[in-house]
Design a protein around this motif. Structure first.
Motif, PDB file in Angstrom:
ATOM      1  N   ALA A   1       0.558  -1.234   0.191  1.00  0.00           N
ATOM      2  CA  ALA A   1      -0.108   0.113   0.522  1.00  0.00           C
ATOM      3  C   ALA A   1       1.350   1.436  -0.122  1.00  0.00           C
ATOM      4  O   ALA A   1       0.463   2.365  -1.221  1.00  0.00           O
ATOM      5  N   LEU A   2       1.808   1.126   1.251  1.00  0.00           N
ATOM      6  CA  LEU A   2       2.443   2.847   0.829  1.00  0.00           C
ATOM      7  C   LEU A   2       3.648   2.808  -0.250  1.00  0.00           C
ATOM      8  O   LEU A   2       3.950   3.625  -0.872  1.00  0.00           O
ATOM      9  N   GLY A   3       3.629   1.436  -0.905  1.00  0.00           N
ATOM     10  CA  GLY A   3       4.219   1.554  -2.654  1.00  0.00           C
ATOM     11  C   GLY A   3       3.510   2.428  -3.325  1.00  0.00           C
ATOM     12  O   GLY A   3       4.756   3.269  -4.355  1.00  0.00           O
ATOM     13  N   ILE A   4       2.570   1.249  -3.851  1.00  0.00           N
ATOM     14  CA  ILE A   4       1.289   2.014  -4.739  1.00  0.00           C
ATOM     15  C   ILE A   4       1.260   3.680  -4.213  1.00  0.00           C
ATOM     16  O   ILE A   4       1.750   4.325  -5.097  1.00  0.00           O
ATOM     17  N   GLY A   5       1.484   4.073  -2.685  1.00  0.00           N
ATOM     18  CA  GLY A   5       0.863   5.717  -2.398  1.00  0.00           C
ATOM     19  C   GLY A   5       1.891   6.322  -2.922  1.00  0.00           C
ATOM     20  O   GLY A   5       2.228   7.062  -3.469  1.00  0.00           O
TER      21      GLY A   5
ATOM     22  N   LEU B   1       8.760  12.525  -2.314  1.00  0.00           N
ATOM     23  CA  LEU B   1       8.342  12.456  -1.259  1.00  0.00           C
ATOM     24  C   LEU B   1       7.939  10.665  -1.853  1.00  0.00           C
ATOM     25  O   LEU B   1       7.379   9.742  -0.644  1.00  0.00           O
ATOM     26  N   GLY B   2       6.897  10.536  -3.415  1.00  0.00           N
ATOM     27  CA  GLY B   2       7.696   9.573  -3.184  1.00  0.00           C
ATOM     28  C   GLY B   2       8.302   8.304  -3.322  1.00  0.00           C
ATOM     29  O   GLY B   2       8.009   7.422  -2.792  1.00  0.00           O
ATOM     30  N   LEU B   3       9.627   8.705  -3.778  1.00  0.00           N
ATOM     31  CA  LEU B   3      10.813   8.257  -2.975  1.00  0.00           C
ATOM     32  C   LEU B   3      10.676   7.770  -1.938  1.00  0.00           C
ATOM     33  O   LEU B   3      11.465   6.343  -1.502  1.00  0.00           O
ATOM     34  N   ALA B   4      10.604   8.420  -0.838  1.00  0.00           N
ATOM     35  CA  ALA B   4      10.567   8.199   0.922  1.00  0.00           C
ATOM     36  C   ALA B   4       9.175   7.261   0.529  1.00  0.00           C
ATOM     37  O   ALA B   4       9.241   6.382   1.788  1.00  0.00           O
ATOM     38  N   LEU B   5       8.227   7.171   0.791  1.00  0.00           N
ATOM     39  CA  LEU B   5       7.176   6.556   0.400  1.00  0.00           C
ATOM     40  C   LEU B   5       8.062   4.682   0.311  1.00  0.00           C
ATOM     41  O   LEU B   5       7.405   4.099   0.430  1.00  0.00           O
ATOM     42  N   ILE B   6       7.903   4.491  -1.465  1.00  0.00           N
ATOM     43  CA  ILE B   6       8.671   3.354  -2.245  1.00  0.00           C
ATOM     44  C   ILE B   6       9.530   2.959  -1.552  1.00  0.00           C
ATOM     45  O   ILE B   6       9.763   1.982  -0.689  1.00  0.00           O
ATOM     46  N   ALA B   7      10.536   3.313  -0.830  1.00  0.00           N
ATOM     47  CA  ALA B   7      11.115   3.206   0.241  1.00  0.00           C
ATOM     48  C   ALA B   7      11.133   3.018   1.757  1.00  0.00           C
ATOM     49  O   ALA B   7      11.388   1.209   1.996  1.00  0.00           O
TER      50      ALA B   7
END
Length: 302
Positions: free
Chosen positions: A128-132, A273-279
């Motif tokens: 879910a975090l990755g998709i976000g 922000l997207g990179l941080a969520l994917i990490a």
């Protein structure tokens, strides 16, 4: 996953992110389905040459030709066709986020069809975090491209589901060398795509291109397909289908990072922000940091 698995996952994400560079160049003069045929056929040829040089037999793949045709359908022919169809009607941002749901479908399919990759809270939270994160990296453009017919959105989701089944199906080849599995899949994909392309296009449509286009096609086939699929099947055998599917979260991130590094593009705040969520999603799915923190808390209480 081991440190080696994480290294392969990151490298695979970089390779498949880099494929957008070459595809962007090649598709300007080569029709999409013809580009798919060039990609899989050249990669298959290179891998057959590699097998010959290393004296590795392709016979095990021939003995399981029906299984490889199924893998080729699930991992190349069906998803490529669905994605191309869907993208005729919906924006690239929305399509990439729908594509990034692949790990979610893989978690669900693996839970149903395997005994060793069952559903867990950490996996669902991580996906879910990755998709976000993938959605955040698209930024404001994601919402502006949210329209389009339902069938087009379902087509891209169908491609993600097909990839999920392919990742689980590929586990049955764990007794074979990853290079043989990659060669078998790409050979089967070539067999399936050849009649489709020659029925749809004239020779002039698929053979007339300048040298820069052919260099892009060669790079796409050899670096981001032949070598990348060896990594992919090795990762499935080592880390499992669910963990291997996480690469779909890394692909848009690596594509943006490469664009920043080599094309002079700038990262926007929402992309950070997207990179941080994917990490964060990868850390949650891995679970080791959470288990380490839990042990510390238990130690403090005792």
């Amino acid at each position: 996953m081991t440190v080696s698995d994480w290294g392969q996952l990151l490298l695979l994400g970089a390779l498949w992110g880099g494929s957008f560079f070459f595809a962007r160049i090649a598709v300007a003069e080569i029709p999409p389905l013809a580009l798919v045929l060039y990609r899989v056929s050249i990669a298959a040829l290179v891998l057959h040459l590699w097998l010959r040089l290393r004296h590795i037999s392709f016979a095990p793949a021939i003995a399981r030709s029906a299984s490889f045709l199924t893998l080729a359908l699930l991992n190349n022919v069906i998803p490529f066709s669905l994605i191309f169809s869907g993208q005729t009607k919906i924006g690239a941002g929305l399509a990439s986020v729908l594509y990034a749901t692949t790990p979610l479908w893989t978690v669900l399919v693996a839970n149903l069809l395997t005994a060793d990759e069952k559903l867990s809270t950490s996996k669902l939270m991580g996906v879910a975090l990755g998709i976000g994160g993938a959605a955040a990296m698209i930024g404001p453009g994601f919402f502006s491209n949210f329209g389009g017919p339902t069938w087009a959105k379902l087509a891209v989701i169908g491609a993600a589901v097909s990839y999920a089944f392919a990742a689980v199906f590929a586990k049955r080849f764990r007794d074979m060398k990853p290079v043989v599995v990659a060669t078998g899949q790409l050979t089967a994909s070539t067999i399936l795509m050849t009649p489709i392309v020659f029925l749809l296009y004239d020779s002039s449509d698929i053979l007339s291109a300048n040298i820069s286009i052919w260099l892009a096609i060669g790079s796409l086939a050899i670096v981001t397909t032949a070598f990348a699929f060896i990594l992919y099947f090795n990762l499935i055998a080592s880390a499992g289908a669910t963990n291997a599917s996480l690469v779909t979260l890394l692909v848009p991130a690596s594509a943006i990072i490469l664009s920043t590094a080599f094309l002079g593009e700038r990262l926007e705040p929402y992309e950070f922000l997207g990179l941080a969520l994917i990490a964060s999603s990868l850390v949650v799915v891995d679970g080791r940091l959470l288990r380490w923190r839990r042990r510390i808390d238990i130690g403090k209480r005792t």
